[in-house]
Design an enzyme around this catalytic site. Structure first.
Site, PDB file in Angstrom:
ATOM      1  N   GLN A   9       2.693   2.138   9.105  1.00 31.66           N
ATOM      2  CA  GLN A   9       3.052   1.003   8.254  1.00 31.66           C
ATOM      3  C   GLN A   9       4.560   0.755   8.243  1.00 31.66           C
ATOM      4  O   GLN A   9       5.337   1.699   8.226  1.00 31.66           O
ATOM      5  CB  GLN A   9       2.568   1.301   6.835  1.00 31.66           C
ATOM      6  CG  GLN A   9       2.208   0.078   6.038  1.00 31.66           C
ATOM      7  CD  GLN A   9       1.292   0.407   4.871  1.00 31.66           C
ATOM      8  OE1 GLN A   9       0.490   1.309   4.941  1.00 31.66           O
ATOM      9  NE2 GLN A   9       1.401  -0.347   3.799  1.00 31.66           N
ATOM     10  N   SER A  88       1.232   8.704  10.535  1.00 32.25           N
ATOM     11  CA  SER A  88       0.413   8.269   9.396  1.00 32.25           C
ATOM     12  C   SER A  88      -0.766   7.406   9.870  1.00 32.25           C
ATOM     13  O   SER A  88      -1.625   7.893  10.608  1.00 32.25           O
ATOM     14  CB  SER A  88       1.299   7.536   8.374  1.00 32.25           C
ATOM     15  OG  SER A  88       0.593   7.285   7.196  1.00 32.25           O
ATOM     16  N   LEU A  89      -0.789   6.129   9.521  1.00 33.93           N
ATOM     17  CA  LEU A  89      -1.828   5.205   9.987  1.00 33.93           C
ATOM     18  C   LEU A  89      -2.002   5.273  11.511  1.00 33.93           C
ATOM     19  O   LEU A  89      -3.110   5.165  12.044  1.00 33.93           O
ATOM     20  CB  LEU A  89      -1.428   3.787   9.567  1.00 33.93           C
ATOM     21  CG  LEU A  89      -1.969   2.634  10.408  1.00 33.93           C
ATOM     22  CD1 LEU A  89      -3.415   2.397  10.082  1.00 33.93           C
ATOM     23  CD2 LEU A  89      -1.157   1.382  10.211  1.00 33.93           C
ATOM     24  N   ARG A 113      -9.346   2.835   4.555  1.00 36.54           N
ATOM     25  CA  ARG A 113      -8.154   3.604   4.188  1.00 36.54           C
ATOM     26  C   ARG A 113      -7.170   2.714   3.412  1.00 36.54           C
ATOM     27  O   ARG A 113      -6.652   3.097   2.374  1.00 36.54           O
ATOM     28  CB  ARG A 113      -7.499   4.121   5.480  1.00 36.54           C
ATOM     29  CG  ARG A 113      -6.236   4.949   5.315  1.00 36.54           C
ATOM     30  CD  ARG A 113      -5.687   5.274   6.713  1.00 36.54           C
ATOM     31  NE  ARG A 113      -4.639   6.289   6.706  1.00 36.54           N
ATOM     32  CZ  ARG A 113      -3.358   6.052   6.572  1.00 36.54           C
ATOM     33  NH1 ARG A 113      -2.941   4.794   6.437  1.00 36.54           N
ATOM     34  NH2 ARG A 113      -2.472   7.026   6.587  1.00 36.54           N
ATOM     35  N   HIS A 195       0.859   9.991   0.952  1.00 37.17           N
ATOM     36  CA  HIS A 195       1.006  11.392   1.384  1.00 37.17           C
ATOM     37  C   HIS A 195       1.488  12.305   0.260  1.00 37.17           C
ATOM     38  O   HIS A 195       2.368  13.132   0.438  1.00 37.17           O
ATOM     39  CB  HIS A 195       1.925  11.486   2.613  1.00 37.17           C
ATOM     40  CG  HIS A 195       1.412  10.673   3.754  1.00 37.17           C
ATOM     41  ND1 HIS A 195       0.302  11.032   4.490  1.00 37.17           N
ATOM     42  CD2 HIS A 195       1.811   9.471   4.257  1.00 37.17           C
ATOM     43  CE1 HIS A 195       0.058  10.105   5.395  1.00 37.17           C
ATOM     44  NE2 HIS A 195       0.947   9.138   5.271  1.00 37.17           N
ATOM     45  N   GLN A 244      -5.078  14.079   5.626  1.00 32.75           N
ATOM     46  CA  GLN A 244      -3.805  13.420   5.938  1.00 32.75           C
ATOM     47  C   GLN A 244      -3.232  12.631   4.763  1.00 32.75           C
ATOM     48  O   GLN A 244      -2.022  12.609   4.555  1.00 32.75           O
ATOM     49  CB  GLN A 244      -4.008  12.505   7.157  1.00 32.75           C
ATOM     50  CG  GLN A 244      -2.710  12.060   7.790  1.00 32.75           C
ATOM     51  CD  GLN A 244      -2.762  10.603   8.203  1.00 32.75           C
ATOM     52  OE1 GLN A 244      -3.107   9.733   7.407  1.00 32.75           O
ATOM     53  NE2 GLN A 244      -2.429  10.335   9.447  1.00 32.75           N
TER      54      GLN A 244
END
Length: 293
Positions: A9, A88-89, A113, A195, A244
């Site tokens: 992102q 991440s993503l 998500r 996170h 995650q």
């Protein structure tokens, strides 16, 4: 050895993916499939939307995923990864690119998500902050000694961490970090504490969707944010992906392990070039480039 890396992102921009759509019938087909899966015209927002429209989590995450995975697909036989990783993503994009997940399954997971994270953000006022110029252990120590919930969330490169937690705790931690000598401790314009433990409701929601999705043996190892080492076992990949959302993105450690395992060239697949910059800060001798279809 070639390592392909996939952004998360923040890399979105108006017009993203339009060149892919216009120059490839396969890309066009995948974009149209995405519109059907999501139930709204994401291609229109990607190609013509405002920065604010693109910034909405439920748009941003699938948009970046689409740009990355369709670009990897468009590379055809030129896409030959020895290893992959995603920030991440970007980890879900990497899992589609290395054939662990089918394209439509990856897209559904990304959308779930995004919605789950959005919901968790709305439940608790929370934020993130970038911390520059302090060693990891000092940032961790200050977070641990700050009242409330605040944790190290992204280990982006040496001397660049992101912390995440409830608004008051992040604010207090920023003051302490500056006092400890941080060059900057800057609140980021994000919707919530990604996170961190505050993402637990989103993790639970996403866990059910991940469990119900088919994961197959990958074409090459993935270095996941949670474990940082090469993983090829679908059950292990699944488990790491579930954790995650509430665990830190250990990007520095993942890149270091990829280099240790023989990566010589890092190719960023998707919008922007943030990851190339981070790789260079982790190891200035590493070769980086931008993927092109």
């Amino acid at each position: 050895m070639k390592a392909y890396i996939f952004p998360g992102q923040g890399a979105q921009f108006t017009g993203m993916g339009k060149d892919l759509y216009e120059n490839s019938s396969k890309a066009k087909e995948l974009f149209q499939q995405a519109n059907e899966v999501l139930g709204f015209d994401i291609t229109k927002i990607m190609f013509e939307g405002t920065a604010d429209e693109l910034k909405e989590t439920k748009v941003t995450q699938p948009a970046i995923f689409l740009h990355s995975t369709i670009l990897a697909e468009g590379m055809g036989n030129n896409f030959k990864p020895d290893m992959v990783a995603g920030h991440s993503l970007g980890e879900i994009s990497a899992l589609v690119a290395n054939r662990t997940l089918a394209f439509s399954d990856g897209l559904k997971l990304v959308y779930k998500r995004a919605l789950a994270m959005q919901k968790a953000c709305e439940a608790t006022p929370s934020t993130m902050a970038a911390v520059l110029g302090l060693e990891d252990h000092l940032v961790e120590e200050i977070c641990a000694n700050t009242p409330g919930i605040v944790v190290a969330a992204n280990y982006n490169c040496p001397g660049q961490l992101v912390i995440s937690g409830d608004v008051d705790a992040v604010g207090l931690a920023c003051e302490s970090l500056k006092e400890a000598g941080a060059r900057r401790a800057l609140i980021l314009p994000v919707g919530g504490a990604f996170h961190s433990p505050l993402m637990e409701p989103a993790r639970e929601e996403l866990a059910a969707a991940i469990e119900a999705t088919q994961f197959t043996a990958p074409a090459c190892p993935i270095y996941q944010n949670v474990s940082t080492f090469a993983v090829t076992k679908p059950s292990e990949i699944k488990e790491n992906l579930i954790f995650q959302l509430t665990s830190p993105v250990k990007w520095t450690q993942s890149i270091q392990n990829m280099i240790k395992d023989g990566a010589t060239k890092f190719i960023e697949v998707g919008p922007g070039n943030v990851l190339q910059g981070l790789v260079k800060k982790i190891d200035k001798t590493a070769e980086t480039e931008k993927a092109e279809a």
